[in-house]
Design a protein around this motif. Structure first.
Motif, short mmCIF file in Angstrom:
data_model
loop_
_atom_site.label_atom_id
_atom_site.label_comp_id
_atom_site.label_asym_id
_atom_site.label_seq_id
_atom_site.Cartn_x
_atom_site.Cartn_y
_atom_site.Cartn_z
N HIS A 170 0.83 -1.21 0.00
CA HIS A 170 0.00 0.00 0.00
C HIS A 170 0.87 1.26 0.00
O HIS A 170 0.61 2.20 -0.75
N LEU A 171 1.92 1.27 0.83
CA LEU A 171 2.79 2.45 0.92
C LEU A 171 3.47 2.74 -0.41
O LEU A 171 3.54 3.89 -0.85
N ASN A 174 0.96 3.78 -3.32
CA ASN A 174 0.40 5.13 -3.17
C ASN A 174 1.46 6.19 -2.85
O ASN A 174 1.11 7.33 -2.56
N VAL A 176 3.32 6.78 -0.26
CA VAL A 176 2.98 7.42 1.01
C VAL A 176 4.22 8.00 1.69
O VAL A 176 4.21 9.15 2.15
N LYS A 233 -2.85 7.81 12.05
CA LYS A 233 -2.11 8.08 10.82
C LYS A 233 -2.29 6.94 9.81
O LYS A 233 -2.35 7.19 8.60
N LEU A 234 -2.37 5.71 10.29
CA LEU A 234 -2.64 4.60 9.37
C LEU A 234 -3.96 4.81 8.65
O LEU A 234 -4.10 4.53 7.46
N LYS A 236 -5.40 7.80 8.10
CA LYS A 236 -5.26 8.94 7.19
C LYS A 236 -4.57 8.55 5.89
O LYS A 236 -4.81 9.16 4.84
N TYR A 237 -3.69 7.54 5.96
CA TYR A 237 -3.02 7.07 4.74
C TYR A 237 -3.81 5.97 4.02
O TYR A 237 -3.29 5.31 3.13
N ASN A 238 -5.08 5.80 4.45
CA ASN A 238 -6.03 4.92 3.75
C ASN A 238 -5.63 3.45 3.72
O ASN A 238 -5.92 2.74 2.75
N ILE A 287 5.96 5.38 9.15
CA ILE A 287 4.64 5.97 8.96
C ILE A 287 4.40 7.06 9.99
O ILE A 287 3.89 8.14 9.68
N ASN A 290 6.51 10.22 9.22
CA ASN A 290 6.47 10.64 7.82
C ASN A 290 6.13 12.11 7.63
O ASN A 290 6.64 12.77 6.72
N ASP A 291 5.25 12.65 8.49
CA ASP A 291 4.79 14.03 8.30
C ASP A 291 5.62 15.06 9.05
O ASP A 291 5.23 16.23 9.13
#
Length: 569
Positions: A170-171, A174, A176, A233-234, A236-238, A287, A290-291
């Protein structure tokens, strides 16, 4: 492996635990007492657990498709990769048993794993960890100088591998994880981190700018990750809800005990953090962090929690930008409940006419540094890499001396593999970043290999060049050139191609001659820029034959490059 253990036993410094000092200043030497003290300390750094369950965990997941199933072959593949020399977790399920019974256990394990994933139920054994305290550096009497590494259930780790594959798919699909993260990310490394960051820094210094680099240090980063914030956060990252629920339950109500020389402390609950030594820990940490660089104007780059910030510091306005970025990072740490260890955050001032500005995080002034160990490489305020050359030559000579003293046979069949496995890697770790600038440093490194080849029986009276020819070796200088060319190939055509677009500028097609993939030569004034990878490689790369450059794969490129280099004087 056995030789390494023997060499380790001969070293003067032993990495034993303790003795530890209690708060009253008394020495604690008993294994059980030290285990309890370390467990108390490790638990004390956890952040408090908030009440309730994140809403996303309770949300029903969309239907599972057939492609989402966990198959026997997938589990069998992971079981086949188990290292039978590793220790089991608290459940005492040894990896050797699982590996030897791979045909019998792979299908039932796949059924257990799939049910665990779909229902979110986690066996209690998977949430327990034996903690092995690993000494880092500093005073061995201080419990804070030990890193807690978790030994967990082997079947649980296989399940973590399965969940990791789901998350990473997924990461990556996308995109991420931001480009600033180089730790635990596919096709990135310590070397890509250092080259990407210091390509910008050396370019700025070469232009006459003052540059400040701030080395940031999180306090117990992996242990203070807030579970609730991570789960949020998991979402929010869908990431799919079944996986989020599984991760939440895997983190919730964990417990640990410390083991010192067989003595086991009592069990204690874990309220925060991702287990160090686990399979999922590094991915979840990436994750979580990350921000951290959202809204940052300066250059920020990470290797897991190792973070550095750099920017122009010539004018007051430039320095204000860096200060504002530090304030934003301080705010991020407060919101995410992950503290900076401000005493260990240091500023490295680079360039002429640097004002040695004092920066703050909150109310604390950050200290200055003349040299910092950056991902294992010593970077000083001169950026000429002499300190690094001194350090690696000293360490390599120490290991070589140990081999010379401890190994009776001096045949090439013994000495050459030991040199290649234990000594040369010390001289070549991230060397594409820190390659020596001065002739004296080049010779200092080469002397190590001269000494190693001279140790081999029957070659003592040959010249160095003759010994290299007899052993089929390149000089270290030529090996560095080879490594440079391989690095450029990866940046232009291989696994680092995305990074390479920011590092190299290709000559337009109509001007291209010779190898068909020429790189433009950048301008430079100072040696620190001239000797940097992205500048020093250009003339050598552009002279490579077309046959070498146009190799369809990295392995073919290496073979063709070796043939080309063998013909060079």
């Amino acid at each position: 492996m056995y030789f390494y253990k023997y060499i380790k036993s001969k070293r003067k410094t032993k990495d034993r635990v303790g003795p530890l000092l209690s708060e009253e200043g008394e020495a604690v030497t008993g294994n059980l007492e030290m285990a309890e003290m370390l467990n108390d300390f490790f638990v004390s750094v956890f952040t408090e657990k908030s009440g309730g369950v994140p809403n996303i965990v309770n949300t029903s997941r969309e239907r599972v498709s057939l492609e989402d199933r966990i198959h026997k072959e997938q589990v069998k593949n992971h079981l086949g990769k188990l290292d039978v020399s590793k220790s089991p977790g608290p459940d005492e399920m040894h990896p050797r048993i699982l590996k030897e019974l791979i045909e019998e256990v792979s299908e039932p394990l796949a059924m257990i794993f799939e049910k665990s994933w779909k229902t979110g139920e986690i066996p209690e054994d998977w949430k327990r960890a034996n903690i092995v305290p690993i000494y880092k550096k500093g005073n061995k009497n201080n419990p804070g100088n030990y890193r807690p590494v978790s030994l967990t259930s082997v079947p649980g780790k296989i399940m973590e591998q399965v969940i990791k594959e789901i998350i990473c798919k997924h990461l990556e699909g996308n995109k991420v994880i931001g480009n600033s993260q180089h730790g635990f990310v596919k096709n990135k490394s310590c070397q890509t981190n250092l080259i990407a960051f210091f390509d910008k820094i050396t370019s700025l210094v070469d232009k006459g700018e003052a540059v400040d680099v701030i080395y940031l240090d999180f306090s117990k980063a992996f242990d203070t990750v807030s579970h609730d914030i991570l789960i949020d956060k998991l979402g929010k990252y869908n990431l799919d809800r079944a996986t989020i629920r599984w991760v939440h339950n895997w983190l919730d109500n964990r417990s640990q005990r410390v083991v010192v020389n067989g003595a086991k402390s009592c069990w204690k609950g874990i309220t925060s953090g991702v287990p160090q030594g686990s399979v999922l820990g590094p991915v979840l940490f990436n994750i979580f962090i990350n921000d951290v660089d959202i809204g940052i104007e300066s250059t920020l780059i990470k290797f897991a929690d190792d973070t550095k910030l750099g920017g122009v510091a010539t004018s007051l306005e430039d320095r204000d930008i860096i200060q504002n970025d530090l304030s934003k990072l301080e705010k991020w740490s407060e919101v995410n409940r992950m503290r900076f260890n401000k005493e260990k955050c240091k500023v490295l001032h680079l360039g002429r006419n640097n004002q040695f500005h004092t920066y703050k995080m909150g109310s604390d002034c950050l200290g200055r540094s003349m040299a910092e160990r950056d991902l294992g490489v010593i970077v000083d305020h001169k950026l000429n890499m002499s300190q690094q050359c001194d350090a690696v030559a000293k360490k390599a000579n120490m290991i070589l001396g140990c081999i010379n003293r401890c190994v009776v046979s001096k045949t090439r069949e013994v000495i050459l593999p030991l040199y290649s496995a234990l000594v040369r890697p010390q001289l070549e770790y991230c060397v594409q970043f820190w390659a020596p600038h001065f002739k004296k440093d080049v010779e200092k490194l080469e002397r190590v290999q001269r000494r190693a080849t001279r140790m081999i029986k029957g070659l003592e009276n040959m010249t160095y060049e003759a010994r290299l020819h007899e052993l089929g070796l390149f000089s270290l200088e030529k090996r560095r050139l080879r490594g440079d060319m391989i690095a450029v190939f990866k940046y232009l055509k291989g696994c680092h191609k995305e990074e390479g677009e920011n590092l190299f500028l290709l000559v337009s097609e109509d001007r291209t001659r010779s190898n068909g993939l020429k790189v433009q030569q950048g301008r430079f004034r100072l040696d620190i820029r001239k000797k940097f990878l992205t500048v020093r490689v250009v003339k050598y790369w552009n002279k490579l034959p077309r046959e070498v450059v146009e190799s369809p794969s990295l392995e073919i490129f290496k073979n063709r490059l070796d043939r080309h280099l063998s013909g060079m004087v």
